[in-house]
Write a protein that holds these residues in place. Structure first.
Motif, PDB file in Angstrom:
ATOM      1  N   THR A  14       1.853 -18.144 -21.711  1.00 37.91           N
ATOM      2  CA  THR A  14       1.598 -17.209 -20.626  1.00 37.91           C
ATOM      3  C   THR A  14       1.927 -15.806 -21.080  1.00 37.91           C
ATOM      4  O   THR A  14       2.742 -15.597 -21.963  1.00 37.91           O
ATOM      5  N   ALA A  15       1.264 -14.848 -20.480  1.00 35.76           N
ATOM      6  CA  ALA A  15       1.569 -13.441 -20.711  1.00 35.76           C
ATOM      7  C   ALA A  15       1.855 -12.817 -19.359  1.00 35.76           C
ATOM      8  O   ALA A  15       1.068 -12.960 -18.432  1.00 35.76           O
ATOM      9  N   GLN A  16       2.975 -12.140 -19.213  1.00 38.15           N
ATOM     10  CA  GLN A  16       3.410 -11.657 -17.912  1.00 38.15           C
ATOM     11  C   GLN A  16       2.738 -10.337 -17.554  1.00 38.15           C
ATOM     12  O   GLN A  16       2.677  -9.410 -18.349  1.00 38.15           O
ATOM     13  N   VAL A  17       2.215 -10.275 -16.326  1.00 39.83           N
ATOM     14  CA  VAL A  17       1.637  -9.045 -15.815  1.00 39.83           C
ATOM     15  C   VAL A  17       2.733  -8.065 -15.433  1.00 39.83           C
ATOM     16  O   VAL A  17       2.552  -6.869 -15.468  1.00 39.83           O
ATOM     17  N   GLY A  18       3.901  -8.565 -15.069  1.00 42.03           N
ATOM     18  CA  GLY A  18       4.990  -7.708 -14.629  1.00 42.03           C
ATOM     19  C   GLY A  18       5.151  -7.784 -13.129  1.00 42.03           C
ATOM     20  O   GLY A  18       4.946  -8.824 -12.530  1.00 42.03           O
ATOM     21  N   TYR A  19       5.495  -6.670 -12.499  1.00 40.52           N
ATOM     22  CA  TYR A  19       5.762  -6.650 -11.069  1.00 40.52           C
ATOM     23  C   TYR A  19       4.939  -5.566 -10.383  1.00 40.52           C
ATOM     24  O   TYR A  19       5.476  -4.574  -9.909  1.00 40.52           O
ATOM     25  N   PRO A  20       3.620  -5.713 -10.339  1.00 43.90           N
ATOM     26  CA  PRO A  20       2.827  -4.722  -9.609  1.00 43.90           C
ATOM     27  C   PRO A  20       3.192  -4.747  -8.138  1.00 43.90           C
ATOM     28  O   PRO A  20       3.458  -5.799  -7.571  1.00 43.90           O
ATOM     29  N   CYS A  21       3.209  -3.584  -7.519  1.00 45.60           N
ATOM     30  CA  CYS A  21       3.628  -3.478  -6.124  1.00 45.60           C
ATOM     31  C   CYS A  21       2.581  -4.104  -5.221  1.00 45.60           C
ATOM     32  O   CYS A  21       1.441  -3.639  -5.149  1.00 45.60           O
ATOM     33  N   ALA A  22       2.959  -5.187  -4.532  1.00 47.23           N
ATOM     34  CA  ALA A  22       2.090  -5.853  -3.560  1.00 47.23           C
ATOM     35  C   ALA A  22       0.734  -6.197  -4.161  1.00 47.23           C
ATOM     36  O   ALA A  22      -0.309  -5.918  -3.596  1.00 47.23           O
ATOM     37  N   SER A  23       0.743  -6.796  -5.330  1.00 42.54           N
ATOM     38  CA  SER A  23      -0.518  -7.196  -5.953  1.00 42.54           C
ATOM     39  C   SER A  23      -1.110  -8.356  -5.164  1.00 42.54           C
ATOM     40  O   SER A  23      -0.603  -9.459  -5.194  1.00 42.54           O
ATOM     41  N   ARG A  24      -2.205  -8.098  -4.448  1.00 41.63           N
ATOM     42  CA  ARG A  24      -2.739  -9.090  -3.531  1.00 41.63           C
ATOM     43  C   ARG A  24      -3.749 -10.023  -4.183  1.00 41.63           C
ATOM     44  O   ARG A  24      -3.938 -11.133  -3.730  1.00 41.63           O
ATOM     45  N   GLU A  25      -4.428  -9.542  -5.205  1.00 39.98           N
ATOM     46  CA  GLU A  25      -5.477 -10.336  -5.823  1.00 39.98           C
ATOM     47  C   GLU A  25      -5.506 -10.056  -7.315  1.00 39.98           C
ATOM     48  O   GLU A  25      -5.077  -8.997  -7.770  1.00 39.98           O
ATOM     49  N   LEU A  26      -6.062 -11.012  -8.059  1.00 38.83           N
ATOM     50  CA  LEU A  26      -6.193 -10.856  -9.502  1.00 38.83           C
ATOM     51  C   LEU A  26      -7.625 -11.133  -9.929  1.00 38.83           C
ATOM     52  O   LEU A  26      -8.294 -11.997  -9.371  1.00 38.83           O
ATOM     53  N   GLY A  27      -8.088 -10.408 -10.927  1.00 37.33           N
ATOM     54  CA  GLY A  27      -9.319 -10.730 -11.622  1.00 37.33           C
ATOM     55  C   GLY A  27      -8.992 -10.876 -13.094  1.00 37.33           C
ATOM     56  O   GLY A  27      -8.067 -10.230 -13.599  1.00 37.33           O
ATOM     57  N   TRP A  40      -5.835  -5.950 -11.126  1.00 36.95           N
ATOM     58  CA  TRP A  40      -5.227  -6.227  -9.829  1.00 36.95           C
ATOM     59  C   TRP A  40      -5.210  -4.969  -8.971  1.00 36.95           C
ATOM     60  O   TRP A  40      -5.441  -3.862  -9.451  1.00 36.95           O
ATOM     61  N   VAL A  41      -4.943  -5.171  -7.676  1.00 34.64           N
ATOM     62  CA  VAL A  41      -4.767  -4.065  -6.735  1.00 34.64           C
ATOM     63  C   VAL A  41      -3.280  -3.786  -6.618  1.00 34.64           C
ATOM     64  O   VAL A  41      -2.496  -4.670  -6.279  1.00 34.64           O
ATOM     65  N   SER A  42      -2.888  -2.560  -6.900  1.00 29.98           N
ATOM     66  CA  SER A  42      -1.501  -2.145  -6.743  1.00 29.98           C
ATOM     67  C   SER A  42      -1.414  -1.209  -5.544  1.00 29.98           C
ATOM     68  O   SER A  42      -2.183  -0.245  -5.438  1.00 29.98           O
ATOM     69  N   HIS A  43      -0.510  -1.519  -4.621  1.00 33.01           N
ATOM     70  CA  HIS A  43      -0.400  -0.770  -3.364  1.00 33.01           C
ATOM     71  C   HIS A  43       0.868   0.069  -3.388  1.00 33.01           C
ATOM     72  O   HIS A  43       1.955  -0.444  -3.616  1.00 33.01           O
ATOM     73  N   LEU A  44       0.711   1.367  -3.165  1.00 29.90           N
ATOM     74  CA  LEU A  44       1.857   2.261  -3.200  1.00 29.90           C
ATOM     75  C   LEU A  44       1.629   3.414  -2.229  1.00 29.90           C
ATOM     76  O   LEU A  44       0.562   4.034  -2.224  1.00 29.90           O
ATOM     77  N   ASN A  45       2.636   3.665  -1.389  1.00 29.47           N
ATOM     78  CA  ASN A  45       2.589   4.781  -0.437  1.00 29.47           C
ATOM     79  C   ASN A  45       1.351   4.731   0.457  1.00 29.47           C
ATOM     80  O   ASN A  45       0.720   5.756   0.746  1.00 29.47           O
ATOM     81  N   GLY A  46       0.990   3.525   0.874  1.00 30.13           N
ATOM     82  CA  GLY A  46      -0.113   3.372   1.805  1.00 30.13           C
ATOM     83  C   GLY A  46      -1.495   3.451   1.201  1.00 30.13           C
ATOM     84  O   GLY A  46      -2.490   3.418   1.926  1.00 30.13           O
ATOM     85  N   ARG A  47      -1.600   3.548  -0.123  1.00 27.48           N
ATOM     86  CA  ARG A  47      -2.897   3.649  -0.782  1.00 27.48           C
ATOM     87  C   ARG A  47      -2.990   2.609  -1.894  1.00 27.48           C
ATOM     88  O   ARG A  47      -1.985   2.177  -2.461  1.00 27.48           O
ATOM     89  N   ASP A  48      -4.233   2.224  -2.221  1.00 29.20           N
ATOM     90  CA  ASP A  48      -4.472   1.218  -3.250  1.00 29.20           C
ATOM     91  C   ASP A  48      -4.976   1.861  -4.533  1.00 29.20           C
ATOM     92  O   ASP A  48      -5.710   2.857  -4.510  1.00 29.20           O
ATOM     93  N   THR A  49      -4.609   1.241  -5.654  1.00 31.95           N
ATOM     94  CA  THR A  49      -5.077   1.649  -6.971  1.00 31.95           C
ATOM     95  C   THR A  49      -5.482   0.402  -7.738  1.00 31.95           C
ATOM     96  O   THR A  49      -4.824  -0.631  -7.635  1.00 31.95           O
TER      97      THR A  49
END
Length: 376
Positions: A14-27, A40-49
């Motif tokens: 396995t390879a670790q992605v780490g701890y993305p903030c509120a990662s809801r989905e993966l591709g 993945w989607v990283s959520h921070l301060n009310g916005r997605d990246t």
């Protein structure tokens, strides 16, 4: 809540992605240089990246922000293409959902582009690369009790205008696509008249055929069939796997759902259920029960969210691997580590399930790859 996620380059590592903030989905995908990507989607301060990370030999080489701006994003996806990789996701605007895309081409980023269907909100999309290395983007919209499926083709930032492919009664919220040497296969689950069912359409000559129901071959009429995936084996024949929740109750009257993994394959003329005869089954096509610990003494919850999605991977021996994540305990804590499990179908029968990895969650593999020598 931060979630730790894991991907599987070769089976058993396995390879670790780490701890993305509120990662809801993966591709996930493997590019044409055999490098593994996860997005993945990283959520921070009310916005997605939209974020992405690349591995080679299970070591993180590159972590990048894919989206040029922030917004409300879901469904991140990635696909390898000649000389690069393409990232896609859904982005919300005032008039509904659209597709955003950005390509990394010859190690240089192209401008982010938008793919929209005028006067329509895109409810689902799927992307694949055909035998000629052309990228196919399939999209679904919904209105007036039926769904429309649209198609756009291109490479990188050069895309055709979306064209209408076919319509289907009911609402489509999930699309999956697979390609073989001479055909494209599109699968989806559709909600209509109070039930979900699995449908498939084929494109072998430039035209999408009339959809065929896969799940209604085995259905009794009382159950839902949902969350499909599709892949083609080494001979080009498609397999479809999906979830079937069945209602159950304990002696105290607590009511819940018992989840089953289902599978069927196309034999060139019709869809046939593939049953594991060693598993206690309710319907043809049952492969595995996901009901471990379902009616625990503390809680009652039948979970068929994103950690329940089945995954199909073709084997170079012309068989098919079915993968899924098993939660060791069924309770309300969705952050508990899971177990990545698999079964192999050799063309005649299912083998015993095996455990590939334990101690992570939200497993995802590139279903367009092929298992070679026991490795993904």
């Amino acid at each position: 809540m931060s979630e730790r996620t894991s991907i599987t380059p070769p089976i058993g590592q396995t390879a670790q992605v780490g701890y993305p903030c509120a990662s809801r989905e993966l591709g996930a995908c493997v590019d044409m240089r055999d490098r593994f990507w996860v997005t993945w989607v990283s959520h921070l301060n009310g916005r997605d990246t939209i974020m992405a990370r690349r591995w080679s030999d299970a070591d993180a080489e590159l972590t990048v922000q894919v989206s040029e701006a922030t917004g409300e994003f879901i469904n991140p996806s990635a696909i390898g293409m000649p000389h690069g990789i393409l990232f896609l996701w859904r982005s919300y605007h005032d008039d509904g959902w659209r597709i955003r895309a950005r390509a990394l081409y010859n190690e240089e980023w192209r401008d982010e582009i938008e793919i929209a269907i005028p006067q329509h909100s895109i409810s689902a999309f799927a992307v694949t690369r055909d035998a000629n290395d052309e990228i196919w983007l399939m999209m679904a919209t919904h209105g007036n009790g039926e769904s429309s499926v649209w198609c756009s083709k291109g490479v990188g930032d050069d895309w055709s205008e979306p064209t209408f492919a076919f319509s289907h009664r009911g609402r489509i919220d999930r699309l999956r696509i697979a390609s073989s040497a001479n055909a494209l296969w599109l699968a989806w689950d559709c909600y209509c008249d109070g039930f979900f069912h699995i449908w498939v359409s084929c494109n072998s000559d430039g035209v999408w055929e009339q959809p065929h129901s896969v799940s209604q071959v085995v259905a009794t009429g009382d159950e839902w069939h949902l969350v499909p995936t599709i892949a083609c084996d080494a001979s080009g024949m498609p397999f479809v796997a999906w979830l079937m929740p069945m209602p159950v109750a304990d002696n105290l009257g607590a009511y819940d759902h018992w989840l089953w993994l289902m599978c069927a394959r196309y034999d060139g003329k019709r869809w046939l259920p593939i049953t594991d005869e060693k598993v206690a089954r309710l319907l043809p096509g049952c492969v595995e029960s996901l009901a471990q610990g379902l009616l625990a003494s503390e809680t009652y919850v039948g979970y068929h969210g994103r950690r329940r999605h089945p995954m199909l991977i073709a084997d170079e021996r012309c068989g098919m691997w079915l993968l899924w994540e098993r939660k060791p305990r069924e309770d309300f804590d969705t952050a508990k580590w899971g177990v990545l499990c698999a079964k192999f179908y050799d063309g005649e029968q299912w083998h015993e399930p095996i455990e590939l990895h334990r101690g992570a969650l939200c497993y995802q593999v590139d279903e367009a790859t092929v298992v070679k020598d026991g490795k993904l």
